[in-house]
Design an enzyme around this catalytic site. Sequence first.
Site, mmCIF file in Angstrom:
data_model
loop_
_atom_site.group_PDB
_atom_site.id
_atom_site.type_symbol
_atom_site.label_atom_id
_atom_site.label_comp_id
_atom_site.label_asym_id
_atom_site.label_seq_id
_atom_site.Cartn_x
_atom_site.Cartn_y
_atom_site.Cartn_z
ATOM 1 N N GLN A 185 5.126 10.760 7.373
ATOM 2 C CA GLN A 185 6.291 9.945 7.701
ATOM 3 C C GLN A 185 7.563 10.757 7.854
ATOM 4 O O GLN A 185 8.556 10.260 8.400
ATOM 5 C CB GLN A 185 6.506 8.874 6.622
ATOM 6 C CG GLN A 185 6.948 9.441 5.277
ATOM 7 C CD GLN A 185 6.998 8.397 4.188
ATOM 8 O OE1 GLN A 185 5.965 7.898 3.738
ATOM 9 N NE2 GLN A 185 8.202 8.060 3.743
ATOM 10 N N CYS B 48 7.416 4.334 4.273
ATOM 11 C CA CYS B 48 6.072 4.327 3.700
ATOM 12 C C CYS B 48 5.427 2.964 3.857
ATOM 13 O O CYS B 48 4.206 2.853 4.003
ATOM 14 C CB CYS B 48 6.133 4.719 2.232
ATOM 15 S SG CYS B 48 7.233 3.686 1.223
ATOM 16 N N HIS C 54 7.252 3.119 -3.754
ATOM 17 C CA HIS C 54 6.496 3.791 -2.709
ATOM 18 C C HIS C 54 5.244 2.991 -2.369
ATOM 19 O O HIS C 54 4.667 2.330 -3.231
ATOM 20 C CB HIS C 54 6.104 5.201 -3.166
ATOM 21 C CG HIS C 54 5.479 6.045 -2.110
ATOM 22 N ND1 HIS C 54 6.030 6.215 -0.862
ATOM 23 C CD2 HIS C 54 4.317 6.781 -2.106
ATOM 24 C CE1 HIS C 54 5.259 7.024 -0.137
ATOM 25 N NE2 HIS C 54 4.216 7.367 -0.873
ATOM 26 N N ASN D 65 -1.979 8.789 1.162
ATOM 27 C CA ASN D 65 -0.524 8.842 1.223
ATOM 28 C C ASN D 65 -0.081 9.163 2.654
ATOM 29 O O ASN D 65 -0.913 9.398 3.538
ATOM 30 C CB ASN D 65 0.007 9.900 0.243
ATOM 31 C CG ASN D 65 1.424 9.624 -0.203
ATOM 32 O OD1 ASN D 65 2.126 8.796 0.366
ATOM 33 N ND2 ASN D 65 1.869 10.334 -1.226
#
Length: 329
Positions: free
Chosen positions: A141, A147, A284, A305
């Site tokens: 990102q 996120c 997150h 992630n």
Amino acid sequence: MASVIFLILTILSRTSRATSHGGRLFEASAVEKHEQWMSRFHRVYSHDAEKASRFEIFKKNLKFVESFNMNTNKTYKLDVNKFSDLTDEEFKARYMGLVVPEGTSSLDSYKTVSFRHENVSETGESMDWRQEGAVTPVKNQGQCGCCWAFSAVAAVEGITKITKITKGELVSLSEQQLLDCDKENNGCGGGYMWNVFGYIIKTQGITTEDSYPYHASKQTCYSTRSVAATIRAYEMVPQNDEEALLKAVSQQPVSVGLDGSGPAFKQYSGGIFDGEYCGTEQSHAVTIVGYGTSEEGIKYWLLKNSWGEQWGENGYMRIKRDVDAQWRS
């Protein structure tokens, strides 16, 4: 069309002289390691003053990493990484982005369905949706607090592949479309996953990453685009219920929110993270793409992630499962 589901996760020195000597040794070592780190991550500072200030931050993070790794009882390790010259506050501001709306307990019934995996009876000892071809490569990102978009998109990519909407092909979908066009979220300023799912339902789909590539900043919404995937509804895993979450992940990747702002999370490099340095703030968003048990017998969740492959275990984290903690949904 398919439904996505998601969860809000929520040696002491003998003398002062020895201490001084150890301090000088660490300082010299830190200087060398900072230079090596700058070369590894291609970091260039604009002037000496900036380099000096960033070195002090790097040194603090390095000391935390080395001190942590001295404890052989830990189930995971840390390492300096591309975030290691940032303060925890800077890191959170640049790389988090999950903004939980007020009143998260009241969902629009039009957009949601009941927990449809409630009656799943067989989950198996492990699941890895990567091995089933339902997980795209790890994305990055960049310095954009979105996120939420990457987390939601990974869930939609997974369910689209699993339900064979795209003839069984795995298609990388567009986070940039969400940054530009989803007015319920705030681009790089933060957002929330269920707004993404609602947007995809209302607009009847999301396009591919190839046709709407990522720029790590909010752009003008490009309205003319082909639809690559869509969903009919979304739902939430019952709160504080890891058994329900296990049932869900056994059937599809799940979008989740957690606290990723701590220094250990920031510099996690491998092993099973136990959350010791995590708080309860939901800051997150990631995606659970599997679960299993380590060789040491520790149960874990497998998280994808969106910080690139240089973070964690090639962009993934294993985090301890079946813990005595509250999960909020």
